[in-house]
Scaffold this motif. Structure first.
Motif, PDB file in Angstrom:
ATOM      1  N   ILE A 139       0.833  -1.213   0.000  1.00  0.00           N
ATOM      2  CA  ILE A 139       0.000   0.000   0.000  1.00  0.00           C
ATOM      3  C   ILE A 139       0.870   1.267   0.000  1.00  0.00           C
ATOM      4  N   GLY A 140       2.101   1.126  -0.416  1.00  0.00           N
ATOM      5  CA  GLY A 140       2.989   2.285  -0.471  1.00  0.00           C
ATOM      6  C   GLY A 140       3.416   2.739   0.916  1.00  0.00           C
ATOM      7  N   LYS A 141       3.613   4.029   1.065  1.00  0.00           N
ATOM      8  CA  LYS A 141       4.040   4.575   2.352  1.00  0.00           C
ATOM      9  C   LYS A 141       2.852   4.692   3.297  1.00  0.00           C
ATOM     10  N   GLY A 142       3.018   4.191   4.508  1.00  0.00           N
ATOM     11  CA  GLY A 142       1.971   4.339   5.508  1.00  0.00           C
ATOM     12  C   GLY A 142       1.815   5.787   5.920  1.00  0.00           C
ATOM     13  N   GLU A 143       0.560   6.225   6.049  1.00  0.00           N
ATOM     14  CA  GLU A 143       0.312   7.633   6.365  1.00  0.00           C
ATOM     15  C   GLU A 143      -0.568   7.816   7.605  1.00  0.00           C
ATOM     16  N   LEU A 144      -1.568   6.965   7.755  1.00  0.00           N
ATOM     17  CA  LEU A 144      -2.492   7.116   8.883  1.00  0.00           C
ATOM     18  C   LEU A 144      -2.854   5.735   9.431  1.00  0.00           C
ATOM     19  N   LEU A 145      -2.433   5.482  10.672  1.00  0.00           N
ATOM     20  CA  LEU A 145      -2.689   4.213  11.340  1.00  0.00           C
ATOM     21  C   LEU A 145      -3.758   4.416  12.403  1.00  0.00           C
ATOM     22  N   SER A 146      -4.730   3.527  12.443  1.00  0.00           N
ATOM     23  CA  SER A 146      -5.790   3.585  13.451  1.00  0.00           C
ATOM     24  C   SER A 146      -5.827   2.256  14.200  1.00  0.00           C
ATOM     25  N   VAL A 147      -5.715   2.330  15.527  1.00  0.00           N
ATOM     26  CA  VAL A 147      -5.748   1.134  16.367  1.00  0.00           C
ATOM     27  C   VAL A 147      -6.900   1.270  17.355  1.00  0.00           C
ATOM     28  N   THR A 148      -7.793   0.300  17.347  1.00  0.00           N
ATOM     29  CA  THR A 148      -8.932   0.270  18.273  1.00  0.00           C
ATOM     30  C   THR A 148      -8.758  -0.887  19.229  1.00  0.00           C
ATOM     31  N   PHE A 167      -2.705   3.972  30.311  1.00  0.00           N
ATOM     32  CA  PHE A 167      -1.699   4.120  29.262  1.00  0.00           C
ATOM     33  C   PHE A 167      -0.544   3.131  29.427  1.00  0.00           C
ATOM     34  N   ARG A 168      -0.141   2.854  30.674  1.00  0.00           N
ATOM     35  CA  ARG A 168       0.957   1.911  30.915  1.00  0.00           C
ATOM     36  C   ARG A 168       0.478   0.464  30.929  1.00  0.00           C
ATOM     37  N   ASP A 169      -0.773   0.253  31.300  1.00  0.00           N
ATOM     38  CA  ASP A 169      -1.275  -1.104  31.487  1.00  0.00           C
ATOM     39  C   ASP A 169      -1.974  -1.652  30.252  1.00  0.00           C
ATOM     40  N   MET A 170      -2.843  -0.873  29.651  1.00  0.00           N
ATOM     41  CA  MET A 170      -3.684  -1.338  28.551  1.00  0.00           C
ATOM     42  C   MET A 170      -3.187  -0.842  27.191  1.00  0.00           C
ATOM     43  N   MET A 171      -3.053   0.468  27.066  1.00  0.00           N
ATOM     44  CA  MET A 171      -2.693   1.029  25.767  1.00  0.00           C
ATOM     45  C   MET A 171      -1.245   0.765  25.375  1.00  0.00           C
ATOM     46  N   ILE A 172      -0.416   0.307  26.317  1.00  0.00           N
ATOM     47  CA  ILE A 172       0.974   0.029  25.991  1.00  0.00           C
ATOM     48  C   ILE A 172       1.079  -1.020  24.888  1.00  0.00           C
ATOM     49  N   HIS A 173       0.113  -1.950  24.832  1.00  0.00           N
ATOM     50  CA  HIS A 173       0.081  -2.915  23.725  1.00  0.00           C
ATOM     51  C   HIS A 173      -0.058  -2.184  22.382  1.00  0.00           C
ATOM     52  N   ASP A 174      -0.913  -1.182  22.360  1.00  0.00           N
ATOM     53  CA  ASP A 174      -1.174  -0.456  21.124  1.00  0.00           C
ATOM     54  C   ASP A 174      -0.021   0.468  20.763  1.00  0.00           C
ATOM     55  N   PHE A 175       0.660   1.015  21.771  1.00  0.00           N
ATOM     56  CA  PHE A 175       1.869   1.798  21.497  1.00  0.00           C
ATOM     57  C   PHE A 175       2.923   0.917  20.832  1.00  0.00           C
ATOM     58  N   ASP A 176       3.080  -0.292  21.348  1.00  0.00           N
ATOM     59  CA  ASP A 176       4.044  -1.204  20.727  1.00  0.00           C
ATOM     60  C   ASP A 176       3.628  -1.559  19.303  1.00  0.00           C
ATOM     61  N   TRP A 216       4.936  11.084  13.884  1.00  0.00           N
ATOM     62  CA  TRP A 216       6.325  10.769  13.559  1.00  0.00           C
ATOM     63  C   TRP A 216       6.994  11.974  12.889  1.00  0.00           C
ATOM     64  N   ASN A 217       8.312  11.964  12.843  1.00  0.00           N
ATOM     65  CA  ASN A 217       9.026  13.145  12.330  1.00  0.00           C
ATOM     66  C   ASN A 217       8.819  13.381  10.841  1.00  0.00           C
ATOM     67  N   ASP A 218       8.329  12.374  10.109  1.00  0.00           N
ATOM     68  CA  ASP A 218       8.061  12.553   8.682  1.00  0.00           C
ATOM     69  C   ASP A 218       6.584  12.835   8.406  1.00  0.00           C
ATOM     70  N   GLY A 219       5.806  13.069   9.476  1.00  0.00           N
ATOM     71  CA  GLY A 219       4.406  13.428   9.308  1.00  0.00           C
ATOM     72  C   GLY A 219       3.417  12.289   9.450  1.00  0.00           C
ATOM     73  N   ARG A 220       3.891  11.058   9.530  1.00  0.00           N
ATOM     74  CA  ARG A 220       2.959   9.942   9.705  1.00  0.00           C
ATOM     75  C   ARG A 220       2.213  10.073  11.034  1.00  0.00           C
ATOM     76  N   ILE A 221       0.980   9.600  11.055  1.00  0.00           N
ATOM     77  CA  ILE A 221       0.113   9.743  12.221  1.00  0.00           C
ATOM     78  C   ILE A 221      -0.438   8.372  12.618  1.00  0.00           C
ATOM     79  N   ALA A 222      -0.582   8.182  13.916  1.00  0.00           N
ATOM     80  CA  ALA A 222      -1.319   7.030  14.442  1.00  0.00           C
ATOM     81  C   ALA A 222      -2.323   7.529  15.470  1.00  0.00           C
ATOM     82  N   VAL A 223      -3.526   7.001  15.414  1.00  0.00           N
ATOM     83  CA  VAL A 223      -4.565   7.344  16.380  1.00  0.00           C
ATOM     84  C   VAL A 223      -4.974   6.057  17.093  1.00  0.00           C
TER      85      VAL A 223
END
Length: 337
Positions: A139-148, A167-176, A216-223
């Motif tokens: 899909i080319g360069k990743g630009e917008l990542l969404s994790v639910t 954030f440390r207990d639950m969402m840390i999985h999604d940060f990884d 990210w420093n190149d403009g990529r976003i994750a929500v």
């Protein structure tokens, strides 16, 4: 044959015991737990010995330990096990304190024993297939990542008080997940959270509903979206929009039956919780660890990865508390000097 000691005989320890015993290249030979009766019961179920942690570390015949104890013991046990020359797979997070996790990373760099952190979602077949397709450039360069990631129901408040926060207990999985998919940590973190599911969670100083934006420093976003309550089951989805298309991994349902009538279409709910949803992932995670140790290659989820995810969680916690975007510095991602 990798001879393994399991440290921790609780719910997640029992999941790991099953994976160790089921793998043709590993054997569960010992179980240790602060509750001697729990260790003895689990050890007996798998033909292993109930031992103390000290005895496990002193036993030269034990090649590896799987740490599934309470979070506040993780760093100490990682350091002790690597000093004893044993390979380590430790449940997430490395620690609730970023500074302590950084110190653990620094301490273990002097030992040859590998350390892998248990971010099992990387090994889910669906998420792994999405990552592989992205890495192939589909899909080319990743630009917008969404994790639910929505839990079916909130945990007891007694757990919330010692968990380190959502954030440390639950969402840390999604940060990884976000760091893994994009191939590195973000530059900036903005978080908002509230307690609307259970007022007692807010009274305990935590949130139960949160959204975090990573840049990210190149403009990529994750929500990333988390909630402690989704009454229909364990909602786990990932979607990645790229310059040439979109990749998505949907929920795993209780079954694949779909009924379609003039009234509409009806399908099953998502699997109810993580034990059902990620059982295959836990087995694949353990297989990957065993294979890496046997081959002498790098483990697929390093201690450095664990520190990076915790650094993002730390930044998200600060952002939610202050209402400010938090920059993720290089110092937060590194071992303590």
């Amino acid at each position: 044959m990798l001879r393994v000691a399991l440290l921790g005989a609780g719910r997640i320890g029992q999941v790991h015991a099953r994976s160790i015993a089921a793998n043709a290249h590993s054997a569960l030979v010992a179980v240790a737990d602060v509750h001697a009766e729990a260790a003895a019961k689990l050890a007996e179920a798998y033909g292993a010995a109930a031992m103390t942690v000290e005895a496990v570390l002193a036993d030269a015949s034990i090649d590896a330990v799987l740490i599934a104890t309470s979070t506040d013991t993780h760093s100490d046990l990682i350091e002790a096990a690597t000093a004893a020359g044993k390979a380590v797979l430790c449940e997430k997070p490395v620690d609730l304190s970023l500074a302590r996790a950084q110190a653990c990373l620094a301490a273990t760099q002097h030992h040859k024993a590998p350390v892998m952190i248990g971010f099992n979602r990387r090994f889910d077949p669906n998420f792994a297939a999405l990552k592989a397709a992205y890495d192939r450039g589909e899909i080319g360069k990743g630009e917008l990542l969404s994790v639910t990631s929505f839990d079916p129901a909130p945990p007891p408040v007694s757990y919330v008080k010692v968990s380190g926060g959502l954030f440390r207990d639950m969402m840390i999985h999604d940060f990884d997940m976000a760091c893994w998919i994009y191939g590195g940590a973000p530059d900036r973190v903005t978080a908002v959270g509230s307690s609307i599911v259970d007022p007692a969670i807010g009274a305990a100083g935590d949130v139960d509903t949160a959204v975090v934006t990573l840049i990210w420093n190149d403009g990529r976003i994750a929500v990333i979206k988390n909630s402690r309550r989704a009454v229909y089951g364990y909602d786990q989805r990932v979607e990645l929009l790229g310059s040439e298309g979109l990749l998505g991994a949907k929920n795993v349902l209780e079954n694949t039956v779909e009924k379609i009538t003039v009234a509409g279409a009806v399908s099953a709910k998502p699997e109810y919780f993580f034990l059902e949803r990620y059982m295959r992932a836990y087995a694949a995670e353990w297989s990957a660890f065993v294979a890496a140790v046997a081959a002498g290659t790098a483990v697929p989820v390093s201690l450095q990865d664990g520190v990076a995810a915790l650094a993002v969680a730390e930044a998200a916690t600060r952002s939610a508390q202050t209402g400010q975007t938090v920059a993720l510095s290089a110092a937060m991602l590194e071992a303590a000097a």
